[in-house]
Design an enzyme around this catalytic site. Structure first.
Site, short mmCIF file in Angstrom:
data_model
loop_
_atom_site.label_atom_id
_atom_site.label_comp_id
_atom_site.label_asym_id
_atom_site.label_seq_id
_atom_site.Cartn_x
_atom_site.Cartn_y
_atom_site.Cartn_z
N GLY A 1 2.33 5.34 4.51
CA GLY A 1 1.42 5.69 5.60
C GLY A 1 0.16 4.83 5.68
O GLY A 1 -0.69 5.07 6.53
N ALA A 2 0.05 3.82 4.82
CA ALA A 2 -1.16 2.97 4.82
C ALA A 2 -1.16 1.98 5.98
O ALA A 2 -2.21 1.45 6.34
CB ALA A 2 -1.30 2.23 3.50
N GLY A 3 0.01 1.69 6.55
CA GLY A 3 0.09 0.75 7.65
C GLY A 3 0.69 -0.59 7.28
O GLY A 3 0.50 -1.58 8.00
N ASP B 1 6.69 -6.47 3.87
CA ASP B 1 5.96 -5.22 3.63
C ASP B 1 6.31 -4.61 2.28
O ASP B 1 6.12 -3.43 2.05
CB ASP B 1 6.18 -4.21 4.76
CG ASP B 1 7.59 -3.65 4.82
OD1 ASP B 1 8.50 -4.15 4.09
OD2 ASP B 1 7.82 -2.70 5.58
N THR C 1 3.86 -1.82 7.23
CA THR C 1 4.83 -2.40 8.16
C THR C 1 4.16 -2.78 9.48
O THR C 1 4.45 -3.85 10.03
CB THR C 1 6.00 -1.43 8.40
OG1 THR C 1 6.56 -1.10 7.12
CG2 THR C 1 7.07 -2.05 9.28
N GLY D 1 0.83 -1.18 0.00
CA GLY D 1 0.00 0.00 0.00
C GLY D 1 0.87 1.24 0.00
O GLY D 1 2.09 1.16 0.15
N PRO D 2 0.26 2.39 -0.16
CA PRO D 2 1.03 3.64 -0.23
C PRO D 2 1.68 4.00 1.11
O PRO D 2 1.38 3.41 2.15
CB PRO D 2 0.00 4.68 -0.64
CG PRO D 2 -1.32 4.08 -0.39
CD PRO D 2 -1.16 2.60 -0.37
N GLU E 1 11.05 -3.56 4.29
CA GLU E 1 11.76 -2.51 3.58
C GLU E 1 12.58 -1.73 4.61
O GLU E 1 12.17 -1.60 5.75
CB GLU E 1 10.71 -1.60 2.93
CG GLU E 1 11.24 -0.69 1.88
CD GLU E 1 10.11 0.02 1.17
OE1 GLU E 1 9.99 -0.17 -0.04
OE2 GLU E 1 9.35 0.74 1.82
#
Length: 169
Positions: free
Chosen positions: A15-17, A85, A19, A12-13, A36
């Site tokens: 800040g999507a959560g 992630d 990790t 996801g982009p 990452e």
């Protein structure tokens, strides 16, 4: 479904959560985690200060980092279960978003030549979404110094690219 999946990716982009969810899944299942490592990209903070100048080295550093991590995972003997992630196949998404046409063509050639084709493919990919204002709020809340210059407009473009990518994934 989770009990059958051996290689799970959360995507996801910014800040999507990704990790956060990947960590929780790795702990709960239990599974080997593969995350990452943006803090190990020496170009990232410069990228957010001057995207045009630093997009290519930032992207190439991430590409090498991800490939090295995945190759290391296989070389050490693939663990019974892995939660990550990042999805290597999604790597060109940021390149297309940030690179001018000539640099994108160079990146794509490198990606095709360097991408290992003998790596395991995820059994399950979890795609997280959020509105750009929510992403912005989360990025600000985590307070990573190199991310201070990220704008909501940039996050909107990132979210749109992810939506396009995962529409056909």
């Amino acid at each position: 479904m989770l009990d059958k999946a051996r290689y799970i990716v959360v995507e996801g982009p910014i800040g999507a959560g990704k990790t956060s969810l990947a960590r929780r899944l790795a702990e709960r299942l239990p599974a080997h985690s593969l995350f990452e490592q943006p803090e190990q990209n020496p170009f990232l903070s410069r990228f957010y200060q001057n995207m045009e100048r630093w997009a290519l080295p930032t992207q190439l550093n991430f590409l090498f980092q991800r490939i090295d991590q995945l190759r290391g995972l296989v070389a050490d003997g693939m663990p019974e279960r892995v939660v990550s992630d990042f999805l290597l196949d999604k790597d060109p998404l940021f390149a297309a978003l940030n690179l001018p046409t000539d640099e994108l063509a160079l990146y794509e050639r490198l990606f095709e030549r360097l991408r290992p084709h003998d790596l395991p493919q995820p059994d399950l990919v979890i795609y997280l979404q959020a509105k750009p204002d929510t992403l912005m709020e989360r990025v600000r809340k985590r307070g990573v110094d190199s991310e201070r210059r990220i704008t909501e407009a940039y996050l909107e473009r990132v979210a749109e690219q992810y939506a396009r990518f995962f529409y056909s994934f």
